[in-house]
Design an enzyme around this catalytic site. Structure first.
Site, PDB file in Angstrom:
ATOM      1  N   ASP A 103     -12.259   1.233  -1.738  1.00 26.23           N
ATOM      2  CA  ASP A 103     -11.841   0.270  -0.719  1.00 26.23           C
ATOM      3  C   ASP A 103     -12.686   0.495   0.547  1.00 26.23           C
ATOM      4  O   ASP A 103     -13.912   0.558   0.470  1.00 26.23           O
ATOM      5  CB  ASP A 103     -10.335   0.403  -0.486  1.00 26.23           C
ATOM      6  CG  ASP A 103      -9.756  -0.629   0.463  1.00 26.23           C
ATOM      7  OD1 ASP A 103      -9.638  -1.794   0.081  1.00 26.23           O
ATOM      8  OD2 ASP A 103      -9.436  -0.255   1.608  1.00 26.23           O
ATOM      9  N   TYR A 210     -10.627  -3.289  10.653  1.00 26.03           N
ATOM     10  CA  TYR A 210     -10.837  -4.693  10.313  1.00 26.03           C
ATOM     11  C   TYR A 210     -11.381  -5.474  11.508  1.00 26.03           C
ATOM     12  O   TYR A 210     -12.247  -6.343  11.359  1.00 26.03           O
ATOM     13  CB  TYR A 210      -9.514  -5.316   9.854  1.00 26.03           C
ATOM     14  CG  TYR A 210      -9.059  -4.831   8.504  1.00 26.03           C
ATOM     15  CD1 TYR A 210      -9.524  -5.427   7.336  1.00 26.03           C
ATOM     16  CD2 TYR A 210      -8.165  -3.770   8.380  1.00 26.03           C
ATOM     17  CE1 TYR A 210      -9.107  -4.989   6.082  1.00 26.03           C
ATOM     18  CE2 TYR A 210      -7.748  -3.323   7.141  1.00 26.03           C
ATOM     19  CZ  TYR A 210      -8.224  -3.937   5.999  1.00 26.03           C
ATOM     20  OH  TYR A 210      -7.825  -3.502   4.765  1.00 26.03           O
ATOM     21  N   HIS A 266      -6.982  -3.464  -7.940  1.00 19.08           N
ATOM     22  CA  HIS A 266      -7.659  -2.861  -6.785  1.00 19.08           C
ATOM     23  C   HIS A 266      -7.337  -1.374  -6.672  1.00 19.08           C
ATOM     24  O   HIS A 266      -8.126  -0.604  -6.114  1.00 19.08           O
ATOM     25  CB  HIS A 266      -7.212  -3.588  -5.517  1.00 19.08           C
ATOM     26  CG  HIS A 266      -7.934  -3.148  -4.291  1.00 19.08           C
ATOM     27  ND1 HIS A 266      -9.248  -3.486  -4.026  1.00 19.08           N
ATOM     28  CD2 HIS A 266      -7.549  -2.367  -3.238  1.00 19.08           C
ATOM     29  CE1 HIS A 266      -9.621  -2.953  -2.881  1.00 19.08           C
ATOM     30  NE2 HIS A 266      -8.627  -2.266  -2.385  1.00 19.08           N
TER      31      HIS A 266
END
Length: 290
Positions: A103, A210, A266
């Site tokens: 990730d 982010y 994921h």
């Protein structure tokens, strides 16, 4: 039995909490977690890899759990995150390391491989594309744009933190459960992650990763060409990232390998532990993948 040590390492202006195990003289292997996890994500890998002869370092990356949480979006650019890892390699008194990232940890690994290739011996990335590939797909791939709509919601200052805290982080716990295979995350796992999220300033700092990616993006002057041997492992049932980006990322590598797990999501590092443990040792210790 493998002894796992807790250390705090100064690197790039911050102190990172780092788990360490394995022989001091062994080759350095650094495991990088993603969002919203921390070093706990690699708990099943540390003893196995240490027993295989690696000196294993597993940091809580900046902003997470017990590591420092500097202020400001600018503190969480990929350049800053990559330099944290380079500082860990220096602190271990190594010139190079093996690197595994899942990730966001994989994004950091891709960036190090692009800008500092001389510091990586070999690299394994799980379920995250090279940043350049992701950007291209956000502009041209409607399916990926739909999957990534949360990226834009997280750019709003403070509102996501307030809302998720008001909901007592149940949204994150639910997201773990609905995006993984049944039984992947136990109640104890989610409680352990919850305790890391409520560390002072932690969740705000985690979201700043982010915000930095969108507001202070990395721009590569030309299409990256990665020279170090790279293995991409990808769970094809990933609900966040389209699987075609795996091959597009491998296409940037002069010595790239790609393995798909058809039934993994994921959260492949939790769903396919035994297989990935063996792949890590095989790829890093041998010339071919077994």
């Amino acid at each position: 039995m493998v002894n796992i040590e807790d250390h705090y390492i100064q690197t790039n202006g911050v102190h990172l909490h780092v788990l360490q195990a394995g022989p001091i003289e062994g080759p350095l292997l650094i495991l990088l977690h993603g969002f919203p996890e921390f070093s706990y994500a690699w708990r099943d890998y540390i003893p196995y890899l240490a027993s295989a002869g690696f000196r294993v370092w597993v940091p809580d990356q900046r902003g997470y759990n017990l590591s420092d949480k500097p202020k400001g979006i600018a503190s969480y650019t990929l350049d800053a995150l990559a330099k944290d890892v380079l500082g860990l390699i220096d602190a271990a008194k190594h010139k190079q390391a093996f690197l595994v990232g899942h990730d966001w940890g994989g994004s950091v690994a891709w960036h190090i491989a692009t800008k500092y290739p001389e510091r990586i011996i070999k690299m394994i990335v799980l379920n995250v594309p090279h940043l350049g590939v992701l950007k291209k797909n956000l502009l041209s791939n409607a399916a990926q744009l739909r999957k990534s709509n949360y990226l834009f919601l997280l750019q709003v200052p403070w509102i996501p933190e307030i809302y998720i805290k008001f909901k007592q982080y149940m949204l994150l716990k639910k997201k773990f459960r609905i995006s993984s295979r049944p039984g992947t995350f136990t109640d104890d796992d989610l409680e352990t992650y919850y305790r890391s999220w409520i560390q002072p300033k932690a969740f705000h700092s985690m979201l700043n990763w982010y915000r930095a990616a969108m507001q202070r993006p990395i721009r590569y002057r030309k299409t990256p060409h990665l020279t170090q041997p790279t293995l991409v492992i990808w769970g094809k049932k990933d609900k966040f990232l389209c699987s075609e980006m795996a091959q597009q990322s491998i296409d940037l590598c002069s010595e790239g390998h790609l393995i798909f797990f058809e039934e993994a999501t994921h959260w492949i590092i939790h769903e396919e532990v035994s297989a990935i443990q063996k792949l890590i040792v095989s790829f890093f210790k041998e010339s071919s993948i077994s």
